[in-house]
Design an enzyme around this catalytic site. Structure first.
Site, PDB file in Angstrom:
ATOM      1  N   HIS A   1       0.830  -1.212   0.000  1.00  0.00           N
ATOM      2  CA  HIS A   1       0.000   0.000   0.000  1.00  0.00           C
ATOM      3  C   HIS A   1       0.855   1.249   0.000  1.00  0.00           C
ATOM      4  O   HIS A   1       2.076   1.200   0.211  1.00  0.00           O
ATOM      5  CB  HIS A   1      -0.905   0.017   1.235  1.00  0.00           C
ATOM      6  CG  HIS A   1      -0.149   0.120   2.532  1.00  0.00           C
ATOM      7  ND1 HIS A   1       0.576  -0.918   3.052  1.00  0.00           N
ATOM      8  CD2 HIS A   1      -0.007   1.159   3.390  1.00  0.00           C
ATOM      9  CE1 HIS A   1       1.145  -0.545   4.183  1.00  0.00           C
ATOM     10  NE2 HIS A   1       0.815   0.725   4.418  1.00  0.00           N
TER      11      HIS A   1
ATOM     12  N   ASP B   1       0.520   4.976   2.077  1.00  0.00           N
ATOM     13  CA  ASP B   1      -0.252   5.393   3.250  1.00  0.00           C
ATOM     14  C   ASP B   1      -1.345   6.423   2.937  1.00  0.00           C
ATOM     15  O   ASP B   1      -1.108   7.423   2.243  1.00  0.00           O
ATOM     16  CB  ASP B   1       0.680   5.920   4.343  1.00  0.00           C
ATOM     17  CG  ASP B   1       1.400   4.778   5.045  1.00  0.00           C
ATOM     18  OD1 ASP B   1       0.844   3.661   5.082  1.00  0.00           O
ATOM     19  OD2 ASP B   1       2.530   4.986   5.520  1.00  0.00           O
TER      20      ASP B   1
ATOM     21  N   HIS C   1       4.615   0.066   0.007  1.00  0.00           N
ATOM     22  CA  HIS C   1       5.417  -0.660   0.985  1.00  0.00           C
ATOM     23  C   HIS C   1       4.625  -1.776   1.644  1.00  0.00           C
ATOM     24  O   HIS C   1       3.382  -1.809   1.562  1.00  0.00           O
ATOM     25  CB  HIS C   1       6.006   0.293   2.040  1.00  0.00           C
ATOM     26  CG  HIS C   1       4.973   1.021   2.834  1.00  0.00           C
ATOM     27  ND1 HIS C   1       4.307   2.126   2.366  1.00  0.00           N
ATOM     28  CD2 HIS C   1       4.467   0.797   4.080  1.00  0.00           C
ATOM     29  CE1 HIS C   1       3.460   2.558   3.280  1.00  0.00           C
ATOM     30  NE2 HIS C   1       3.531   1.775   4.324  1.00  0.00           N
TER      31      HIS C   1
ATOM     32  N   ARG D   1       5.327   5.178  14.848  1.00  0.00           N
ATOM     33  CA  ARG D   1       5.099   5.679  13.484  1.00  0.00           C
ATOM     34  C   ARG D   1       4.420   7.052  13.519  1.00  0.00           C
ATOM     35  O   ARG D   1       3.477   7.258  14.274  1.00  0.00           O
ATOM     36  CB  ARG D   1       4.198   4.694  12.728  1.00  0.00           C
ATOM     37  CG  ARG D   1       3.867   5.136  11.317  1.00  0.00           C
ATOM     38  CD  ARG D   1       3.159   4.069  10.531  1.00  0.00           C
ATOM     39  NE  ARG D   1       1.778   3.923  10.955  1.00  0.00           N
ATOM     40  CZ  ARG D   1       0.934   3.014  10.472  1.00  0.00           C
ATOM     41  NH1 ARG D   1       1.336   2.151   9.556  1.00  0.00           N
ATOM     42  NH2 ARG D   1      -0.306   2.935  10.908  1.00  0.00           N
TER      43      ARG D   1
HETATM   44  C1  SIN Z   1       3.368   0.594   7.618  1.00  0.00           C
HETATM   45  O1  SIN Z   1       2.752   0.071   6.703  1.00  0.00           O
HETATM   46  O2  SIN Z   1       3.308   1.811   7.827  1.00  0.00           O
HETATM   47  C2  SIN Z   1       4.192  -0.267   8.555  1.00  0.00           C
HETATM   48  C3  SIN Z   1       5.360  -0.918   7.915  1.00  0.00           C
HETATM   49  C4  SIN Z   1       6.086  -1.818   8.858  1.00  0.00           C
HETATM   50  O3  SIN Z   1       5.700  -1.933  10.030  1.00  0.00           O
HETATM   51  O4  SIN Z   1       7.064  -2.446   8.442  1.00  0.00           O
END
Ligand code: SIN
Length: 283
Positions: A101, A103, A258, A274
């Site tokens: 995806h 974000d 990602h 995050r």
């Molecule tokens: C995310 O998709 O923001 C998380 C990626 C991760 O935890 O590796």
């Protein structure tokens, strides 16, 4: 400060700096490296939440994620991703990012960049992968590029409406209706977006959030999406990151997708902080 590329396709590690204490001139170099490499990995950062938030704010205004359950208690804009349990309950999201995806593509104003900090890492698993959507676009045939011109894709947060992704047990427990309640209205964006800072074109869809193509019928749209989704996940476009303790990564959601690769054995801890920076409307 040293900037060392991590692969041919994307990513660079930045060593020799403390992101919590940067002169403007150094920040400008970091910003230029961010646009050039799309993912930056800062090693050995001591980052209590307020310092991570402060560094993220240099890139723009912070956004608050729609999933409020995993918020950090002291910082509204920080989310906790974690396999840690206290009294049998996860202290953060254990499965965020488990399908490819970009974000917040399911909102009108998706994320510019995401910053993820490794507070605790497991011995096994927990890697992250990014795939380069400039390259995905640039390697399409001229005929496909022409076909994509003017097309728009529909993005939704709601996993129950997307047959390409699984619904984890925790969401099944919440139930279809309550899950739908937290999902914002669908967003519609160009299938090929232009990066607002570099002017380069990037493919803009993902397995996790994209559910259809507005201008095409269901069968034709899904067939085109299958083709593009297979294309965007080619190993040639991907860099895989194995985390070190106290790595801070930052990535550009406008030209990457990602994936949180998972695979952390039961009982091992992956605990991350995050934050996301608000972008602008894709065009
Ligand atoms: C995310 O998709 O923001 C998380 C990626 C991760 O935890 O590796």
């Amino acid at each position: 400060m040293q900037i060392n590329p991590l692969s041919d396709v994307l990513g660079a590690e930045v060593v020799g700096i403390d992101v919590g204490n940067l002169e403007d001139e150094t920040f400008d170099k970091i910003h230029a490296a961010f646009l050039e490499h799309h993912v930056l990995v800062f090693r050995d950062q001591e980052l209590p939440p307020e310092r991570q938030v402060g560094f993220a704010q240099r890139f723009g205004e912070l956004d608050v994620h729609i999933q409020k359950d995993n918020k950090h208690s002291g910082h509204e804009a920080m989310q906790i991703l974690s396999t840690k349990k206290v009294d049998g309950k996860y202290v953060g999201s254990p499965s965020a990012g488990d399908a490819w995806h970009s974000d917040l593509s399911y909102t009108d104003i998706p994320t510019l960049c995401t910053m993820l900090y490794a507070v605790e890492i497991p011995e096994v698993g927990g890697d992250t992968e990014w795939s380069n959507m400039y390259q995905a676009y640039e390697t399409l045939s001229e005929e496909t590029k022409e076909k994509l011109e003017g097309l728009h894709a529909r993005h939704t947060f709601n996993r129950f409406r997307n047959p390409r992704v699984e619904v984890p047990e925790i969401y099944k427990e919440i139930g279809k209706e309550r899950y739908a309640d937290i999902a914002p209205p669908d967003a519609v964006h160009p299938l090929v977006r232009t990066h607002p800072e570099t002017g380069r074109k990037a493919l803009y869809l993902s397995e996790r959030f994209t559910i259809g193509i507005e201008e095409l019928g269901e069968e034709e749209g899904q067939a085109l999406m299958d083709e593009l989704i297979a294309h965007q996940k080619q190993r040639d476009f991907i860099y895989r990151h194995k985390w070190n303790l106290h790595d801070l990564t930052i990535w550009d959601n406008r030209c990457l997708i990602h994936l949180a690769c998972g695979g952390v054995p039961e009982g091992q801890i992956r605990h991350m902080h995050r934050v996301i920076v608000r972008g602008d409307k894709p065009f």
